[in-house]
Design a protein around this motif. Sequence first.
Motif, mmCIF file in Angstrom:
data_model
loop_
_atom_site.group_PDB
_atom_site.id
_atom_site.type_symbol
_atom_site.label_atom_id
_atom_site.label_comp_id
_atom_site.label_asym_id
_atom_site.label_seq_id
_atom_site.Cartn_x
_atom_site.Cartn_y
_atom_site.Cartn_z
ATOM 1 N N ILE A 86 0.836 -1.208 0.000
ATOM 2 C CA ILE A 86 0.000 0.000 0.000
ATOM 3 C C ILE A 86 0.866 1.252 0.000
ATOM 4 C CG2 ILE A 86 -1.528 1.367 1.487
ATOM 5 C CD1 ILE A 86 -2.910 -1.304 2.223
ATOM 6 N N ARG A 87 1.875 1.274 0.829
ATOM 7 C CA ARG A 87 2.760 2.445 0.890
ATOM 8 C C ARG A 87 3.509 2.631 -0.428
ATOM 9 N NH1 ARG A 87 3.723 4.498 6.026
ATOM 10 N NH2 ARG A 87 2.707 3.362 7.725
ATOM 11 N N ALA A 88 3.983 1.537 -1.005
ATOM 12 C CA ALA A 88 4.745 1.630 -2.255
ATOM 13 C C ALA A 88 3.872 2.112 -3.403
ATOM 14 C CB ALA A 88 5.357 0.272 -2.577
ATOM 15 N N GLU A 89 2.625 1.649 -3.469
ATOM 16 C CA GLU A 89 1.759 2.013 -4.589
ATOM 17 C C GLU A 89 1.264 3.451 -4.504
ATOM 18 O OE1 GLU A 89 -1.302 -0.869 -5.161
ATOM 19 O OE2 GLU A 89 0.099 -2.379 -5.930
ATOM 20 N N GLN A 90 1.334 4.066 -3.319
ATOM 21 C CA GLN A 90 0.953 5.476 -3.207
ATOM 22 C C GLN A 90 2.077 6.406 -3.647
ATOM 23 O OE1 GLN A 90 -1.623 6.396 0.543
ATOM 24 N NE2 GLN A 90 -0.372 4.619 1.053
ATOM 25 N N ALA A 91 3.317 5.917 -3.630
ATOM 26 C CA ALA A 91 4.473 6.780 -3.901
ATOM 27 C C ALA A 91 4.392 7.523 -5.218
ATOM 28 C CB ALA A 91 5.761 5.950 -3.816
ATOM 29 N N LEU A 96 -1.365 13.863 -5.472
ATOM 30 C CA LEU A 96 -2.678 13.787 -4.833
ATOM 31 C C LEU A 96 -2.612 13.990 -3.323
ATOM 32 C CD1 LEU A 96 -4.155 10.741 -6.776
ATOM 33 C CD2 LEU A 96 -4.881 13.124 -6.957
ATOM 34 N N ARG A 97 -1.408 14.037 -2.778
ATOM 35 C CA ARG A 97 -1.264 14.197 -1.335
ATOM 36 C C ARG A 97 -1.766 15.562 -0.888
ATOM 37 N NH1 ARG A 97 1.636 12.323 3.091
ATOM 38 N NH2 ARG A 97 2.599 10.651 1.871
ATOM 39 N N TRP A 98 -2.593 15.557 0.153
ATOM 40 C CA TRP A 98 -3.088 16.810 0.738
ATOM 41 C C TRP A 98 -2.205 17.187 1.906
ATOM 42 C CZ3 TRP A 98 -5.337 17.658 5.708
ATOM 43 C CH2 TRP A 98 -5.896 18.933 5.877
ATOM 44 N N SER A 99 -1.856 18.451 1.987
ATOM 45 C CA SER A 99 -1.059 18.943 3.104
ATOM 46 C C SER A 99 -1.892 19.922 3.920
ATOM 47 C CB SER A 99 0.202 19.652 2.598
ATOM 48 O OG SER A 99 0.897 20.232 3.682
ATOM 49 N N PRO A 100 -2.019 19.696 5.224
ATOM 50 C CA PRO A 100 -2.832 20.597 6.047
ATOM 51 C C PRO A 100 -2.223 21.985 6.214
ATOM 52 C CG PRO A 100 -1.741 18.966 7.410
ATOM 53 C CD PRO A 100 -1.496 18.563 5.989
ATOM 54 N N SER A 101 -0.918 22.100 6.072
ATOM 55 C CA SER A 101 -0.292 23.411 6.223
ATOM 56 C C SER A 101 -0.631 24.276 5.012
ATOM 57 C CB SER A 101 1.224 23.254 6.336
ATOM 58 O OG SER A 101 1.744 22.589 5.212
ATOM 59 N N GLY A 102 -1.151 25.436 5.273
ATOM 60 C CA GLY A 102 -1.502 26.351 4.198
ATOM 61 C C GLY A 102 -2.883 26.147 3.638
ATOM 62 N N SER A 103 -3.584 25.089 4.055
ATOM 63 C CA SER A 103 -4.931 24.834 3.567
ATOM 64 C C SER A 103 -5.941 25.549 4.453
ATOM 65 C CB SER A 103 -5.211 23.334 3.557
ATOM 66 O OG SER A 103 -6.593 23.100 3.344
ATOM 67 N N VAL A 117 -1.951 9.268 11.588
ATOM 68 C CA VAL A 117 -2.837 8.315 10.913
ATOM 69 C C VAL A 117 -2.096 7.587 9.796
ATOM 70 C CG1 VAL A 117 -4.941 8.108 9.521
ATOM 71 C CG2 VAL A 117 -4.921 9.583 11.544
ATOM 72 N N GLU A 118 -1.220 8.299 9.079
ATOM 73 C CA GLU A 118 -0.482 7.650 7.999
ATOM 74 C C GLU A 118 0.491 6.605 8.541
ATOM 75 O OE1 GLU A 118 2.015 8.766 3.935
ATOM 76 O OE2 GLU A 118 1.216 10.363 5.219
ATOM 77 N N ARG A 119 1.149 6.916 9.638
ATOM 78 C CA ARG A 119 2.088 5.942 10.210
ATOM 79 C C ARG A 119 1.358 4.740 10.793
ATOM 80 N NH1 ARG A 119 5.043 10.983 12.772
ATOM 81 N NH2 ARG A 119 6.477 11.511 11.075
ATOM 82 N N LEU A 120 0.175 4.962 11.339
ATOM 83 C CA LEU A 120 -0.585 3.862 11.917
ATOM 84 C C LEU A 120 -1.215 2.992 10.836
ATOM 85 C CD1 LEU A 120 -2.459 5.659 14.845
ATOM 86 C CD2 LEU A 120 -0.604 4.009 15.082
ATOM 87 N N GLY A 121 -1.907 3.626 9.888
ATOM 88 C CA GLY A 121 -2.751 2.884 8.955
ATOM 89 C C GLY A 121 -2.301 2.835 7.520
ATOM 90 N N ASP A 122 -1.155 3.468 7.189
ATOM 91 C CA ASP A 122 -0.492 3.343 5.880
ATOM 92 C C ASP A 122 -0.971 4.326 4.804
ATOM 93 O OD1 ASP A 122 0.868 1.058 6.926
ATOM 94 O OD2 ASP A 122 -0.823 -0.208 6.349
ATOM 95 N N PHE A 123 -2.139 4.928 4.962
ATOM 96 C CA PHE A 123 -2.690 5.725 3.870
ATOM 97 C C PHE A 123 -2.404 7.213 4.045
ATOM 98 C CE2 PHE A 123 -5.342 1.923 3.684
ATOM 99 C CZ PHE A 123 -5.255 1.629 2.330
ATOM 100 N N MET A 124 -1.929 7.827 2.959
ATOM 101 C CA MET A 124 -1.703 9.268 2.969
ATOM 102 C C MET A 124 -3.035 9.990 2.788
ATOM 103 S SD MET A 124 -0.160 10.016 -0.858
ATOM 104 C CE MET A 124 -1.193 9.933 -2.337
ATOM 105 N N PRO A 125 -3.127 11.260 3.201
ATOM 106 C CA PRO A 125 -4.338 12.036 2.943
ATOM 107 C C PRO A 125 -4.341 12.487 1.482
ATOM 108 C CG PRO A 125 -2.722 13.422 4.016
ATOM 109 C CD PRO A 125 -2.107 12.054 3.925
ATOM 110 N N ALA A 275 -9.787 4.405 -4.373
ATOM 111 C CA ALA A 275 -8.692 3.458 -4.573
ATOM 112 C C ALA A 275 -8.113 2.999 -3.245
ATOM 113 C CB ALA A 275 -7.602 4.083 -5.437
ATOM 114 N N HIS A 276 -8.111 3.868 -2.239
ATOM 115 C CA HIS A 276 -7.607 3.482 -0.925
ATOM 116 C C HIS A 276 -8.568 2.503 -0.248
ATOM 117 C CE1 HIS A 276 -4.800 7.236 -0.490
ATOM 118 N NE2 HIS A 276 -4.571 6.518 -1.565
ATOM 119 N N LEU A 277 -9.864 2.723 -0.408
ATOM 120 C CA LEU A 277 -10.830 1.754 0.102
ATOM 121 C C LEU A 277 -10.622 0.391 -0.554
ATOM 122 C CD1 LEU A 277 -14.213 3.721 0.347
ATOM 123 C CD2 LEU A 277 -13.042 2.549 2.216
ATOM 124 N N GLU A 278 -10.335 0.428 -1.850
ATOM 125 C CA GLU A 278 -10.087 -0.838 -2.545
ATOM 126 C C GLU A 278 -8.796 -1.481 -2.044
ATOM 127 O OE1 GLU A 278 -11.030 -2.713 -6.817
ATOM 128 O OE2 GLU A 278 -10.187 -0.686 -6.853
#
Length: 486
Positions: A86-91, A96-103, A117-125, A275-278
């Motif tokens: 999962i981590r490799a396929e997101q690279a 598509l990565r969302w960053s909270p800083s500046g948003s 959350v990303e370190r615990l569950g593998d998925f980036m925002p 795609a992350h749900l899948e």
Amino acid sequence: MNSLLHQFADWAAPFSTGVWLLALDWVIRLAALLWIPTRTTPAAARSWLLLVGFLPLVGLPLYLLFGHPWLSRERVRRQALASEVIRAEQAPHGALRWSPSGSPDGSGAAVEMVPLVERLGDFMPTHGNAVELLDDYDASLRALLIDIDGARERAHLLYYLLFDDAVGEAVCQALERAAARGVHCRLLLDAVGAKRGLKHYARRLRAAGVDLQVMLPGGLRWRRSGRMDLRNHRKLAVIDSGAGYVGSQNLADAMFVRGFPNRELVARVQGPVVAHLEGVFASDWYIETGERLQVKPVPVSSDANVAMQLLPSGPAYPFGNARDTVNALIHLARHRIVLTTPYFVPDDATLSALRIAALSGVEVQLILSASNNQRLTAWAQDSYYDELLASGVRIALYRPHFLHAKHLSVDDDIALVGSINLDIRSFALNAEIGLLCYDREVVARMREVEADYLADADTVTMEQWRRRPAWRRSREGIARLADSLM
């Protein structure tokens, strides 16, 4: 002389048996004292040691079956491999990565929650998502059936419960129609939660071409899965790359538990999060079957542009993902946090987080169900009210339905919806799924749902609560002793 010896042996025999039984009792107690605390949390160890202390010959077998949330080594290995994939396929999809800083929707809480959350569950925002919160039971099911009927390539469903009722029949017919069109339909069902649906529909669905797999099977196969009461409690669906569903609703009629009509909340999502749900579905499929599915490319972003992040959790992960995320959200709330759950049996860390937040001036609102289909859980739940009310936590009991929805909102910035209950079972024993939305409009919509609950709820006050009879307090205290066993 021989006669006297035989008479003495006959007289002493009962005492010998009694001595051996007494010795066995104490050997079990001492062994439990040395062994159980090394294999489980202090709170759970206290509960088990109390049971073994009172009933050694009953408590020890129960502990061996249910005391330690172990999974087979193969399942843990497969989860670790799935996380790597999962981590490799997101690279390659860093854009598509969302960053909270500046948003504009990136609060200070989001800045801290995203990496956790990303370190615990593998998925980036990801940004570029759309979400519709569905709190109408029948409308949510209709939307799912319409999406299955519109599927062109695949329909992947993962649910804890499938019932043999009108809803179960409608879902099975939709999958049969899809399979007849050449759609690849895969269905993952929990062996215990979906027992009735599996008995009624499994042969028929497989005959129609639906690829059906049973999660965490019992019987003689339980040693290849894990502790017998570990369950996959997730509820999600992925239809092509166009739509996904995640929430609290099972594949059953709202009245599948007689006398407890359910009220739920489901998120229908579009965008990269599909795609992350899948990916979660593919992980569970691999863990159960050993077959690696090819997850489709990330879909086109939605104009709604909601930032989202998935949180899978369960005993196959090295940490308590759901527990740690919920506790972090409570600690990071600055103004208001609203938590909705049907089952509230928190561990010490969660109870402390709620108490600290309320004493710090945060408005902490718990919305629970006035009715409950788990009697022992309801009694244990009641035992926490006094401490929470004393610290300033507000408690509301929703009346019209069994409130089975599971979600929370933090300030005006973060919403979490999924299958996670605020109890030790969800935190440590079940495989669960949560969806975090970092978006003010989504939180505002969730506030509307929460306000609707509160309009039909009774507020629990300290004065009223302390007037309950003494026998109820005793019952609550005894039930709470088993909190780590629920």
